[in-house]
Design an enzyme around this catalytic site. Structure first.
Site, PDB file in Angstrom:
ATOM      1  N   ASP A   1     -10.770   1.753  -2.608  1.00 18.34           N
ATOM      2  CA  ASP A   1     -10.508   3.182  -2.463  1.00 18.34           C
ATOM      3  C   ASP A   1     -11.548   4.023  -3.185  1.00 18.34           C
ATOM      4  OD1 ASP A   1      -8.362   3.820  -0.792  1.00 18.34           O
ATOM      5  OD2 ASP A   1      -6.892   3.206  -2.281  1.00 18.34           O
TER       6      ASP A   1
ATOM      7  N   ASP B   1       0.823  -1.197   0.000  1.00 21.02           N
ATOM      8  CA  ASP B   1       0.000   0.000   0.000  1.00 21.02           C
ATOM      9  C   ASP B   1       0.867   1.261   0.000  1.00 21.02           C
ATOM     10  OD1 ASP B   1      -2.688   1.346   0.524  1.00 21.02           O
ATOM     11  OD2 ASP B   1      -1.552   2.008   2.288  1.00 21.02           O
ATOM     12  N   ALA B   2       0.539   2.205  -0.877  1.00 18.26           N
ATOM     13  CA  ALA B   2       1.076   3.582  -0.869  1.00 18.26           C
ATOM     14  C   ALA B   2       2.571   3.657  -0.572  1.00 18.26           C
ATOM     15  CB  ALA B   2       0.285   4.432   0.130  1.00 18.26           C
TER      16      ALA B   2
ATOM     17  N   GLU C   1       1.323  -0.070  -4.951  1.00 16.91           N
ATOM     18  CA  GLU C   1       0.538   1.144  -5.148  1.00 16.91           C
ATOM     19  C   GLU C   1       1.530   2.287  -4.986  1.00 16.91           C
ATOM     20  OE1 GLU C   1      -3.386   3.500  -3.446  1.00 16.91           O
ATOM     21  OE2 GLU C   1      -2.034   2.513  -2.048  1.00 16.91           O
TER      22      GLU C   1
END
Length: 580
Positions: free
Chosen positions: A374, A252-253, A285
């Site tokens: 999201d 994630d991110a 991501e």
């Protein structure tokens, strides 16, 4: 490899070794039931001891008089503030030891939220449905222990411990085992960029875990300059891949991870430790669109550019992160299909350059999606795309994702046209609950239609149980749902017939604008054949044929005319031209 500086590890002599990195602590004790024992400092901030504890033993660390859970707890007794539990990583008897995974180009992914579906055992029971729909992989949203009984998973604070409200470590392993029996990969979403706002005791005894000079949207950044911090997350990734036998991780991110060199170290250790012959996939991501990480050492990246351009083209929405795509969504979608990213160094609307050239990357270096958690859950009322546009455009866009040579990802329920909203939900209490609720509503103050506080007050409270319950996928067995399942399965069969056998070594040949809201894109597949998609999101029919000896592929229940060169409104057409 040296013993980690975190967690409880059963040893071959029947003892358990406990370790905690607590560089700011004066005294660290191990508490097991009524027994309290000292842990000795062994250097570099690590405290350790060995006891005759066994799997199932509940324990806590007492740090300078305050009892805290193990940050590397493998299981919790209750919630994040409860005792940690010793877990034997070899205690589960795997039934499918011969599983080696599947190559990435075979991936068709369904993203699922374990809690909304009822826990690990409930997800396991759904596996045959996903297999029959044509999926080859499921991707679990984060399962690390979080505060309360419900959460998206991105507020986890004990990333080694499967969420107790979902089930036990053995139940999660049984889920993975059952998926492998059906030929399904299991990918896991992991969060290495922050810890949640409640239940995190690390600042008390390991403040160096964080860095106050670098902020993220979630608070102080994690300090990946520290060797012990890097070890914490690398060992976590290895646990999921080696002990739980996950087929891959979605990080994630990662744009919030600094220094970015940690990503290289993480991937290198994983590639070195995973047994030869196993297919393990690492997906990012990454808002930075760092093409240098693809397709090695990382397998692929979620293509948010593709989603955003497609969403704006379909809905006309232009606020929030869609603002960067508001002016030229069709042009940006053409760039995505023809070159990978929309932003490859171009300036966004704030004048910031973002991304790197991606035209040389294979299409399988990108995960394309029409929606995910999201984009649904970060809407005020959690609407899925099928509730925002007409059915024909939804089907055409679904077909575009399904038949694009990029790796397709769908959100749970897409295969039957689920219209149930998916809200943002948490289980906080008291002051934090009010802050999350009010903060969530105030996020939308600048959006059209939400300037009025009374309008914002209608946005569901993330902490309300009803918000979570309303997010459970519904209407899976109606007549329309069953018809949509058959149509979705047809798309998957076409993908497996025309694309998957030749996706390895495929490359994009470019894309072109056909009309105000229409485009065509072409790819050279690994066997030399050419795959062409024409997508018309507009109101007018168009004439198009890719030329040569290309044959139009029959799309069941698609909007077609007898003229094979006509592209009706709200439609997708596909052509396959054999190699010369």
């Amino acid at each position: 490899m040296a013993r980690a500086c975190w967690g409880a590890a059963p040893l071959s002599d029947g003892h358990v070794e406990f370790r905690l990195w607590a560089p700011a602590a004066g005294e660290v004790m191990l508490v097991t039931g009524n027994d309290v024992g000292s842990m000795r400092a062994i250097g570099h901030g690590v405290h350790a001891c060995r006891t005759d504890a066994r799997a199932g033993t509940a324990y806590r660390f007492r740090v300078d008089g305050v009892e805290v859970p193990d940050p590397a707890s493998r299981a919790q007794q209750g919630d994040v503030d409860g005792p940690s539990v010793v877990v034997d990583p070899q205690g589960y008897r795997w039934q499918h030891d011969d599983w080696q995974g599947r190559p990435w180009h075979e991936a068709v992914i369904c993203e699922v939220h374990v809690g909304a579906l009822g826990g690990f055992d409930a997800v396991r029971q759904r596996l045959p449905e996903w297999r029959d729909a044509g999926y080859t992989a499921i991707e679990l949203m984060p399962v690390g222990e979080f505060p309360g009984q419900r959460n998206w998973g991105y507020d986890g604070v004990l990333p080694y411990a499967p969420e107790a409200s979902y089930g036990t470590p053995e139940q999660l392993k049984a889920l993975v085992d059952a998926a492998h029996a059906l030929g399904l990969m299991v990918l896991l979403d992991v969060v290495y960029n922050h810890l949640g706002p409640s239940g995190n005791a690390l600042p008390r005894y390991a403040p160096r875990f964080f860095r106050s000079d670098l902020r993220t949207p979630w608070g102080d950044a994690i300090d990946f300059r520290q060797a012990s911090v890097r070890r914490f997350y690398i060992d976590n990734a290895l646990m999921w891949l080696l002990e739980y036998r996950m087929d891959g991780l979605r990080l994630d991110a990662v744009h919030a991870i600094r220094p970015a060199s940690f990503l290289l170290q993480l991937a290198d250790e994983i590639r070195c430790r995973v047994p030869s012959g196993r297919h393990v996939h690492l997906v990012l991501e990454n808002e930075n669109n760092d093409a240098r990480l693809l397709p090695a050492p990382y397998t692929a990246q979620w293509n948010d550019d593709g989603h955003n351009a497609l969403h704006v083209l379909l809905t006309g929405e232009h606020e929030g992160y869609y603002a960067h795509f508001a002016r030229r969504p069709l042009t940006q979608l053409v760039r995505v299909l023809g070159e990978g990213f929309a932003f490859q160094g171009q300036r966004d609307r704030h004048g910031r350059r973002r991304g790197q050239p991606s035209g040389g990357l294979p299409p399988t270096a990108f995960v394309l999606f029409l929606q995910n958690h999201d984009q649904i859950g970060n809407r005020p009322f959690g609407e899925r795309l099928i509730a925002l546009i007409d059915r024909d455009r939804w089907r055409a866009a679904m077909a575009l994702v399904a038949l694009c040579p990029m790796v397709p990802l769908f959100f749970m329920g897409d295969e039957w046209g689920c219209a149930t909203p998916f809200y943002y939900f948490t289980d906080y209490h008291d002051e934090l609950a009010a802050m999350v609720r009010d903060g969530r509503r105030n996020e939308f103050a600048a959006f059209s239609g939400f300037a009025d506080p009374e309008r914002r007050a209608a946005i569901p409270d993330p902490n309300a149980l009803s918000t979570f319950e309303a997010s459970r996928p519904a209407d899976a067995h109606t007549v329309d749902a069953q018809a949509t399942r058959r149509w979705f399965r047809h798309l998957m069969e076409l993908r497996m017939q025309h694309l998957v056998p030749a996706l390895a070594d495929s490359r994009a040949l470019g894309a072109d604008i056909l009309g105000a809201r229409a485009l065509a894109a072409r790819w050279r597949l690994g066997d030399g054949s050419v795959w062409t998609l024409a997508f018309n999101a507009g109101e007018q029919a168009l004439r198009f044929h890719p030329g040569g000896s290309a044959t139009r592929v029959h799309l069941e229940a698609a909007r077609v005319s007898e003229d094979t060169e006509t592209l009706p409104p709200a439609s997708l057409a596909a052509w396959h031209e054999p190699s010369p």
